[in-house]
Design an enzyme around this catalytic site. Structure first.
Site, mmCIF file in Angstrom:
data_model
loop_
_atom_site.group_PDB
_atom_site.id
_atom_site.type_symbol
_atom_site.label_atom_id
_atom_site.label_comp_id
_atom_site.label_asym_id
_atom_site.label_seq_id
_atom_site.Cartn_x
_atom_site.Cartn_y
_atom_site.Cartn_z
ATOM 1 N N MET A 32 38.482 27.936 37.218
ATOM 2 C CA MET A 32 37.537 26.992 38.238
ATOM 3 C C MET A 32 36.520 26.408 37.518
ATOM 4 S SD MET A 32 37.823 28.946 41.821
ATOM 5 C CE MET A 32 36.895 30.161 41.821
ATOM 6 N N LEU A 35 32.806 26.958 32.354
ATOM 7 C CA LEU A 35 33.482 27.845 31.448
ATOM 8 C C LEU A 35 32.531 28.659 30.578
ATOM 9 C CD1 LEU A 35 36.048 25.233 30.387
ATOM 10 C CD2 LEU A 35 36.379 27.208 31.913
ATOM 11 N N GLY A 38 34.460 34.498 28.769
ATOM 12 C CA GLY A 38 35.727 35.352 29.337
ATOM 13 C C GLY A 38 36.808 34.212 29.344
ATOM 14 N N HIS A 39 36.540 32.958 29.879
ATOM 15 C CA HIS A 39 37.766 31.914 29.677
ATOM 16 C C HIS A 39 38.197 31.937 28.265
ATOM 17 C CE1 HIS A 39 35.342 30.802 33.569
ATOM 18 N NE2 HIS A 39 36.243 30.975 33.969
ATOM 19 N N ASP A 152 39.827 39.956 37.056
ATOM 20 C CA ASP A 152 40.236 39.956 38.441
ATOM 21 C C ASP A 152 41.599 40.476 38.615
ATOM 22 O OD1 ASP A 152 38.278 37.740 39.450
ATOM 23 O OD2 ASP A 152 38.713 37.207 37.327
ATOM 24 N N GLN A 155 43.988 39.976 41.472
ATOM 25 C CA GLN A 155 44.557 38.734 41.452
ATOM 26 C C GLN A 155 45.744 38.644 40.196
ATOM 27 O OE1 GLN A 155 42.156 34.777 40.871
ATOM 28 N NE2 GLN A 155 42.427 35.118 38.851
ATOM 29 N N VAL A 178 36.029 40.263 29.251
ATOM 30 C CA VAL A 178 34.670 40.242 28.125
ATOM 31 C C VAL A 178 33.495 40.290 28.815
ATOM 32 C CG1 VAL A 178 33.710 38.183 26.739
ATOM 33 C CG2 VAL A 178 36.162 38.197 27.175
HETATM 34 P P1 AMP Z 1 37.610 31.727 37.253
HETATM 35 O O1 AMP Z 1 37.336 30.516 36.657
HETATM 36 O O2 AMP Z 1 36.556 32.677 37.459
HETATM 37 O O3 AMP Z 1 38.570 31.671 38.352
HETATM 38 O O4 AMP Z 1 38.617 32.662 36.095
HETATM 39 C C1 AMP Z 1 39.621 32.094 35.309
HETATM 40 C C2 AMP Z 1 40.268 33.295 34.732
HETATM 41 O O5 AMP Z 1 39.303 33.613 33.738
HETATM 42 C C3 AMP Z 1 40.863 34.274 35.660
HETATM 43 O O6 AMP Z 1 42.022 34.707 34.961
HETATM 44 C C4 AMP Z 1 39.754 35.262 35.240
HETATM 45 O O7 AMP Z 1 40.420 36.713 35.294
HETATM 46 C C5 AMP Z 1 39.461 34.943 33.756
HETATM 47 N N1 AMP Z 1 38.146 35.747 33.688
HETATM 48 C C6 AMP Z 1 36.888 35.346 34.263
HETATM 49 N N2 AMP Z 1 35.989 35.869 33.696
HETATM 50 C C7 AMP Z 1 36.363 36.762 32.664
HETATM 51 C C8 AMP Z 1 35.938 37.923 31.567
HETATM 52 N N3 AMP Z 1 34.585 38.024 31.739
HETATM 53 N N4 AMP Z 1 36.711 38.222 30.862
HETATM 54 C C9 AMP Z 1 38.175 38.011 30.718
HETATM 55 N N5 AMP Z 1 38.634 37.141 31.835
HETATM 56 C C10 AMP Z 1 37.951 36.558 32.493
#
Ligand code: AMP
Length: 282
Positions: A32, A35, A38-39, A152, A155, A178
């Site tokens: 989403m 960035l 984690g992303h 998540d 999810q 992360v």
């Molecule tokens: P989001 O933009 O929050 O929807 O996240 C996009 C993807 O990045 C999802 O698969 C999340 O699980 C993953 N994600 C978000 N934060 C982290 C993190 N801290 N470590 C690993 N993956 C993450």
């Protein structure tokens, strides 16, 4: 090489069908935006395993249960594209809402049972929105592999199951969480914490670790473990624990006794920011 950005499904499909001839293994990282590291980890893993890496950036309106959260969600396409370029991403797909939902959808994907507890119990319609948009993105990009974070975990479980149930030809890859040096899981929502709130935000991870230690020491009773773990969260008017549960690692259903791999998962409000986290145990 500069990352190519597409806003339309038709433009993206044409570019991908041409690119696939030279770069057959396509990886998709759905995000989403806003960035962060984690992303970045998901992108790095996709880059290592695929010929062509596509990152989607779409703040999906139908997965938000609160309009204020949707509106406050951070959006910044230009720095996000730079972030992707720095990690060798080939393509960014950043559709406007009207491209993904030209009319109000009448068709939804719903993964039952796995969506019942944890966030599913507290965010009505959230996982239906997630499952629907992920199915649409998989249909649009047709990736060989798609990358999701364990941060998540519910999810991830929902997506893994929907791909199996609907026979979608894609491998779902799980990537570890992360964290900041103090343990706080990195999240786009962390940027909305004030400095004071940021300082107390690791309370959730500490509670999860407390539960993890009790499980590692052989404590079998989930209710007792959760009671002790919740007590690790300081009594502070800015902190409100929404849920703390121990669930089967794949079923996402609560367990009473810890006798197989489980996830301890929680959601903590820090001021008006809702943070989630989880750890795998056993
Ligand atoms: P989001 O933009 O929050 O929807 O996240 C996009 C993807 O990045 C999802 O698969 C999340 O699980 C993953 N994600 C978000 N934060 C982290 C993190 N801290 N470590 C690993 N993956 C993450």
């Amino acid at each position: 090489m500069r990352t190519r950005v597409f806003e339309t499904i038709a433009g993206l499909r044409t570019a991908l069908s041409n690119a696939r001839r030279e770069k057959p293994i396509v990886g998709l990282v759905p995000t989403m935006g806003a960035l962060h590291a984690g992303h970045g980890r998901l992108m790095e893993q996709a880059r290592a395993e695929c010929d062509l890496v596509v990152v989607s950036i779409f703040v999906n309106p139908i997965q938000f249960d609160r309009a204020a959260d949707y509106e406050a969600y951070p959006r910044a396409l230009a720095p996000d594209v730079d972030f992707c370029t720095a990690r060798g991403v080939d393509v960014v797909f950043a559709p406007p809402d009207r491209e993904m939902y030209p009319e109000s959808p009448l068709t939804f994907v719903e993964v039952t049972r796995i969506s019942d507890h944890l966030c599913g119990a507290h965010r009505p319609g959230h996982f239906r929105g997630v499952a629907t948009v992920v199915t649409k993105l998989l249909n649009v990009v047709e990736p060989d592999r798609a990358y999701f974070g364990e941060k998540d975990a519910q999810q991830l479980a929902v997506v893994t199951r929907l791909v199996r149930d609907l026979n979608l030809p894609v491998i779902i890859v799980a990537v570890g969480t992360v964290r900041e040096p103090d343990g706080l899981a990195i999240s786009s929502r962390n940027s909305r914490l004030s400095p004071d709130e940021r300082a107390i935000a690791p309370a959730l991870y500490r509670a999860l670790q407390q539960a993890g230690q009790l499980i590692a020491s052989g404590s079998p009773n989930a209710a007792n473990i959760l009671r002790e773990a919740a007590a690790a969260i300081p009594a502070d008017p800015r902190l409100r624990l929404e849920y703390l549960e121990i669930v089967g690692a794949e079923t996402m259903l609560p367990v009473e006794r810890v006798d197989r791999p489980v996830r301890v998962a929680g959601a903590l409000w820090v001021g008006d920011v809702r943070l989630i986290d989880n750890i795998l145990c056993g």
